[in-house]
Design a protein around this motif. Structure first.
Motif, PDB file in Angstrom:
ATOM      1  N   ARG B  13     -10.712  15.183  11.995  1.00 19.14           N
ATOM      2  CA  ARG B  13     -11.946  14.479  11.590  1.00 19.14           C
ATOM      3  C   ARG B  13     -11.706  13.613  10.362  1.00 19.14           C
ATOM      4  N   GLU B  14     -10.919  14.143   9.417  1.00 22.73           N
ATOM      5  CA  GLU B  14     -10.592  13.330   8.235  1.00 22.73           C
ATOM      6  C   GLU B  14      -9.808  12.082   8.641  1.00 22.73           C
ATOM      7  N   ARG B  15      -8.985  12.218   9.672  1.00 25.59           N
ATOM      8  CA  ARG B  15      -8.241  11.069  10.170  1.00 25.59           C
ATOM      9  C   ARG B  15      -9.185  10.001  10.734  1.00 25.59           C
ATOM     10  N   VAL B  16     -10.205  10.436  11.462  1.00 23.30           N
ATOM     11  CA  VAL B  16     -11.159   9.469  12.016  1.00 23.30           C
ATOM     12  C   VAL B  16     -11.843   8.713  10.876  1.00 23.30           C
ATOM     13  N   ALA B  17     -12.253   9.443   9.838  1.00 24.40           N
ATOM     14  CA  ALA B  17     -12.925   8.806   8.697  1.00 24.40           C
ATOM     15  C   ALA B  17     -11.974   7.840   7.997  1.00 24.40           C
ATOM     16  N   GLN B  18     -10.728   8.254   7.844  1.00 19.53           N
ATOM     17  CA  GLN B  18      -9.736   7.393   7.199  1.00 19.53           C
ATOM     18  C   GLN B  18      -9.555   6.101   7.998  1.00 19.53           C
ATOM     19  N   PHE B  19      -9.452   6.243   9.323  1.00 21.90           N
ATOM     20  CA  PHE B  19      -9.218   5.063  10.156  1.00 21.90           C
ATOM     21  C   PHE B  19     -10.437   4.142  10.164  1.00 21.90           C
ATOM     22  N   ARG B  20     -11.628   4.731  10.188  1.00 24.15           N
ATOM     23  CA  ARG B  20     -12.851   3.925  10.152  1.00 24.15           C
ATOM     24  C   ARG B  20     -12.870   3.082   8.863  1.00 24.15           C
ATOM     25  N   ASP B  21     -12.480   3.705   7.761  1.00 20.80           N
ATOM     26  CA  ASP B  21     -12.443   3.011   6.481  1.00 20.80           C
ATOM     27  C   ASP B  21     -11.376   1.914   6.479  1.00 20.80           C
ATOM     28  N   GLN B  22     -10.205   2.220   7.042  1.00 22.21           N
ATOM     29  CA  GLN B  22      -9.135   1.208   7.091  1.00 22.21           C
ATOM     30  C   GLN B  22      -9.577  -0.011   7.908  1.00 22.21           C
ATOM     31  N   LEU B  23     -10.218   0.276   9.043  1.00 19.70           N
ATOM     32  CA  LEU B  23     -10.680  -0.807   9.909  1.00 19.70           C
ATOM     33  C   LEU B  23     -11.705  -1.681   9.175  1.00 19.70           C
ATOM     34  N   ALA B  24     -12.622  -1.011   8.444  1.00 20.54           N
ATOM     35  CA  ALA B  24     -13.652  -1.745   7.708  1.00 20.54           C
ATOM     36  C   ALA B  24     -13.018  -2.611   6.617  1.00 20.54           C
ATOM     37  N   ARG B  25     -12.004  -2.074   5.942  1.00 17.17           N
ATOM     38  CA  ARG B  25     -11.351  -2.867   4.893  1.00 17.17           C
ATOM     39  C   ARG B  25     -10.579  -4.043   5.484  1.00 17.17           C
ATOM     40  N   TRP B  26     -10.017  -3.833   6.689  1.00 12.67           N
ATOM     41  CA  TRP B  26      -9.345  -4.948   7.368  1.00 12.67           C
ATOM     42  C   TRP B  26     -10.372  -6.023   7.769  1.00 12.67           C
ATOM     43  N   GLN B  27     -11.506  -5.570   8.292  1.00 16.34           N
ATOM     44  CA  GLN B  27     -12.534  -6.535   8.705  1.00 16.34           C
ATOM     45  C   GLN B  27     -13.077  -7.310   7.508  1.00 16.34           C
ATOM     46  N   SER B  28     -13.137  -6.644   6.343  1.00 15.31           N
ATOM     47  CA  SER B  28     -13.670  -7.314   5.154  1.00 15.31           C
ATOM     48  C   SER B  28     -12.634  -8.210   4.483  1.00 15.31           C
ATOM     49  N   GLY B  29     -11.380  -8.133   4.929  1.00 15.90           N
ATOM     50  CA  GLY B  29     -10.326  -8.940   4.323  1.00 15.90           C
ATOM     51  C   GLY B  29      -9.590  -8.244   3.198  1.00 15.90           C
ATOM     52  N   ALA B  30     -10.025  -7.019   2.822  1.00 12.52           N
ATOM     53  CA  ALA B  30      -9.339  -6.289   1.752  1.00 12.52           C
ATOM     54  C   ALA B  30      -7.932  -5.900   2.183  1.00 12.52           C
ATOM     55  N   LEU B  31      -7.746  -5.671   3.462  1.00 11.12           N
ATOM     56  CA  LEU B  31      -6.422  -5.405   4.021  1.00 11.12           C
ATOM     57  C   LEU B  31      -6.013  -6.613   4.865  1.00 11.12           C
ATOM     58  N   SER B  32      -4.806  -7.116   4.616  1.00  8.97           N
ATOM     59  CA  SER B  32      -4.324  -8.241   5.426  1.00  8.97           C
ATOM     60  C   SER B  32      -3.866  -7.735   6.796  1.00  8.97           C
ATOM     61  N   ASP B  33      -3.641  -8.641   7.736  1.00  9.98           N
ATOM     62  CA  ASP B  33      -3.123  -8.244   9.055  1.00  9.98           C
ATOM     63  C   ASP B  33      -1.817  -7.459   8.916  1.00  9.98           C
ATOM     64  N   ASP B  34      -0.932  -7.960   8.051  1.00  7.83           N
ATOM     65  CA  ASP B  34       0.363  -7.288   7.886  1.00  7.83           C
ATOM     66  C   ASP B  34       0.220  -5.907   7.272  1.00  7.83           C
ATOM     67  N   GLU B  35      -0.769  -5.776   6.376  1.00  5.58           N
ATOM     68  CA  GLU B  35      -0.982  -4.465   5.753  1.00  5.58           C
ATOM     69  C   GLU B  35      -1.646  -3.489   6.713  1.00  5.58           C
ATOM     70  N   PHE B  36      -2.472  -4.011   7.590  1.00  3.24           N
ATOM     71  CA  PHE B  36      -3.206  -3.154   8.534  1.00  3.24           C
ATOM     72  C   PHE B  36      -2.322  -2.718   9.700  1.00  3.24           C
ATOM     73  N   ARG B  37      -1.367  -3.594  10.099  1.00  2.48           N
ATOM     74  CA  ARG B  37      -0.603  -3.339  11.320  1.00  2.48           C
ATOM     75  C   ARG B  37       0.051  -1.948  11.363  1.00  2.48           C
ATOM     76  N   PRO B  38       0.861  -1.580  10.355  1.00  4.74           N
ATOM     77  CA  PRO B  38       1.470  -0.244  10.440  1.00  4.74           C
ATOM     78  C   PRO B  38       0.431   0.885  10.430  1.00  4.74           C
ATOM     79  N   LEU B  39      -0.709   0.650   9.790  1.00  6.86           N
ATOM     80  CA  LEU B  39      -1.743   1.696   9.734  1.00  6.86           C
ATOM     81  C   LEU B  39      -2.363   1.899  11.107  1.00  6.86           C
TER      82      LEU B  39
END
Lengths: 167, 565
Positions: B13-39
């Motif tokens: 469950r913590e993994r789901v929350a972590q991934f939801r947050d990562q996706l949101a940061r990627w959508q907001s531009g806080a994470l670049s495509d290259d930074e998001f890819r390995p995640l």
């Protein structure tokens, strides 16, 4: 002065990193809290020890730690560089520094250091992070709480879950 | 099978929350495509040719009926009504929307499923034999240790950013069915002279661009040391594996560069510091996990059920299915059954939501509510009473899950290929379908007998073409799709890679080439000889001569001729 995440808080960072070009064999060493690259340390070891009370060491991820064992006592800070965040060698280096060489000073991650690596980095022995420029340090603090009870033993909790599990 | 406790649930469950947050940061531009890819890759999410692909882990092949229904729900709600079983037990969905992935994973977490480390340069899903726990030739059930390895590898703090992906397979049988010689690490569970479980540790095997059979790094490792020993191997690899060239980054390249003796010396030196540390397994932990894999409530049954024998004698189609899809079981009166996902015209390994739900019903009715996925991309019901096989066959037939082709030419292993995958050089599913269409006569297929044909759409070898008796590899020649054929590869304890027979073929030529190869076998075989027996006896030359009879030997046709045959 730039900022640093240390002990899960944002603090001012007094340490300056020296590049090898800035400190050839004869130039005067800068004063203050300096992170010396390994090549400079190897070249001017005795001089650094006599001129600096607090010494920092700056390592690339391909460093062989074994020859450094006797020197570790001199360092207040060891910075491990991440040329790319996906280069995972620094994780093994930090863990070896803590578990094999019993280094107790600060181990900081520097270079391409990002929010999503902080959780695992704290597990293997890092306790300070100089985030990549432009990244939100306040938000990154949330990363430390990503997982409550991981499975493996590591530096932060030497016992794996199977030795601590209660039904 | 293993059931989650509160710790396991919390992590997923913590993994789901972590991934939801990562996706949101990627959508907001806080994470670049290259930074998001390995995640996202470490959470099984690829961005593919047409749409994202989400790969769900099926740890060491075990699926409950509830999990099959959950996968059906995902297929229907967030995908196009079907999924695809991969050659590493996992399930792929080819059409989800990226923004739905956190909800999909949140839903699956209730059913003890996740996408953790199904891709990325980390320790991947641990695979094993689809008949684990029930195989008559099994020495030790590998599943408890596979689960222990799953937990140890999940979010391992030191090894999340390896030079390249890292795959572990574990086998507990005399005959290897887990392709252990071709994994980054292959583990053979065995009993030592004192009757204590131990591992043979094989390292540096792999298919892909540079196929290499692994080498033994330790002949006998007492079981309790497996985690510390693997950490020593992984630490040597993490520190010294190549990071400058994607194609030379797997551990096999490091092992080849150092030589197995030097690699072994470095591992042993590292292990000397870790051995007997807190990572050493305890009997209590083994017992705790093993308790999840206890035998189900088997009934006492006769060795041969009279109704089963009667049906087999009277119904040729049933007898055929039994000969290919029913497998021996260590408990008298029981059998394991393959539900084939290789029906003609279907992409190998594809399964519709309706079939998943139907398979769940069959698992509940016939096999204690459990199923397995196989690396040959079929489903397995592992604990079926012999006396109920006929009833199961009738039900499976109605669901198009009873194609009696397991181990035959048309039971192909096949990757998704250029129709879906961004890495592919060439399509693979149309080749599989064309071969299925060419060899549709069951009598003929049965006469050919055991024959593994494997197809990969590129060098990454997801379709295991190197170990097919006949292997087909999609290659790119001047932006056109061609297919290279290898012969003589094999799985099992004698696993080895096939050899390329010559210049490649256009898609249209492949069924003819396969047919010629088959005809050489039929012309040369002695009684009872399998394809592989004949190949080993006569060698590749007769096959080459026939396949290339119209060409100057060893010379490719000009490109124009090949494109328009």
């Amino acid at each position: 002065m730039s900022t640093l995440i240390k002990n899960k808080r944002i603090v001012a960072d007094p340490w300056q990193t020296l590049s090898p070009e800035e400190s050839p064999a004869a130039a005067p060493l800068p004063e203050g809290d300096i992170l010396f690259p390994l090549s400079v340390w190897q070249l001017r070891r005795n001089e650094i020890i006599s001129s600096h009370k607090r010494i920092g060491l700056w390592l690339e991820p391909d460093t062989d730690l074994a020859p450094l064992e006797a020197d570790l006592q001199y360092f207040v800070v060891i910075a491990i560089n991440f040329p790319k965040f996906a280069d995972g060698r620094g994780y093994s280096l930090a863990r070896l520094l803590r578990e094999r060489y019993h280094y107790e000073g600060e181990i900081r991650a520097t270079g391409d250091v990002l929010h999503d690596q902080l959780f695992l980095m704290q597990r293997v022995g890092f306790d300070a992070w100089a985030l990549k420029d432009g990244k939100d340090a306040a938000q990154a603090l949330e990363a430390f709480a990503t997982f409550k009870t991981p499975y493996q033993g590591a530096v932060d909790e030497p016992l794996p879950l199977f030795r601590r599990r209660t039904p | 099978m293993y059931r989650y406790d509160n710790y396991d649930f919390a992590l997923v469950r913590e993994r789901v929350a972590q991934f939801r947050d990562q996706l949101a940061r990627w959508q907001s531009g806080a994470l670049s495509d290259d930074e998001f890819r390995p995640l996202r890759l470490q959470n099984g999410l690829y961005v593919q040719r047409h749409a994202p692909m989400l790969r769900i882990a099926v740890p060491y092949a075990m699926l409950s009926s509830a999990q099959l229904r959950a996968l059906a729900h995902v297929a229907r709600t967030w995908d196009r009504g079907y999924g695809h079983f991969t050659t590493r037990h996992n399930m792929q969905f080819n059409w989800p929307r990226i923004e739905d992935c956190p909800d999909i994973l949140d839903y699956l977490s209730q059913f003890e499923m996740h996408a953790i480390q199904t891709s990325g340069n980390c320790i991947r899903n641990v695979t094993t034999d689809q008949f684990a726990g029930i195989a008559p030739d099994e020495l030790i059930d590998p599943r408890p240790l596979a689960e222990i390895l799953r937990q140890w590898s999940t979010f391992h703090p030191e090894f999340a950013f390896l030079p390249r992906k890292f795959k572990i397979a574990i086998s507990g049988t005399r005959e290897d069915r887990a392709l252990t010689w071709f994994h980054d690490v292959g583990l053979h569970l065995n009993l030592d002279a004192q009757g204590k479980p131990c591992f043979r540790v094989i390292v540096g095997g792999g298919l892909g661009r540079t196929p290499i059979r692994g080498e033994v790094v330790r002949e006998s490792l007492p079981w309790e040391h497996i985690l510390t020993y693997l950490e020593a191997i992984l630490r040597v690899y993490n520190l010294h594996g190549r990071r400058d060239n994607l194609y030379k980054a797997r551990i096999k390249i490091l092992v080849q560069a150092l030589g197995i003796e030097e690699f072994s010396r470095q591992v042993e030196a590292e292990w000397a510091h870790l051995k007997d540390g807190p990572g050493t397994l305890t009997q209590a932990e083994y017992d705790r996990v093993q308790a999840h894999f206890g035998a189900p409530a088997y009934r006492t049954l006769p060795a041969e059920d009279p109704d089963f024998l009667r049906h087999k004698a009277e119904d040729k189609a049933f007898a055929r299915w039994v000969s290919r899809c029913v497998h021996p079981h260590r408990v008298q009166g029981y059998a394991a059954v393959t539900l084939s996902l290789k029906a003609p015209g279907q992409a190998p390994g594809d399964i519709t939501a309706e079939q998943m739900e139907a398979a769940a019903r069959l698992a509940d009715a016939f096999s204690f509510g459990e199923a397995r996925s196989s690396h040959e991309q079929n489903l397995i019901l592992a604990d079926v009473e012999q006396g109920r096989l006929h009833e199961l066959w009738l039900a499976a037939k109605a669901l198009n899950l009873a194609t009696p082709s397991v181990g035959l030419l048309t039971d192909m292993i096949c990757c998704p290929g250029g129709d879906f995958c961004d890495l592919a050089n060439a399509k693979s599913i149309p080749i599989a379908n064309a071969i299925q269409a060419r060899f549709s006569d069951l009598d003929y297929l049965f006469d050919l007998g055991d024959l593994d044909l494997n197809i990969s759409g590129c060098m990454n070898a997801c379709g295991h073409h190197h170990v097919g008796h006949i292997g087909i590899l999609g290659v790119d020649k001047n932006d056109a799709e061609f297919y290279q054929i290898t012969l003589g590869g094999r799985q099992g304890s004698d696993a080895r890679t096939g050899k390329v027979i010559g210049p490649s073929f256009s898609a249209a030529e492949v069924p003819d080439a396969v047919e010629k190869i088959i005809n050489v076998y039929l012309a040369h075989r002695h009684q009872e000889e399998t394809f592989l027996d004949t190949f080993d006896r006569i060698g590749p030359e007769p096959f080459k001569n026939k396949v290339y009879e119209d060409r100057a030997h060893g010379k490719a046709k000009s490109r124009n001729e090949e494109v328009t045959p």
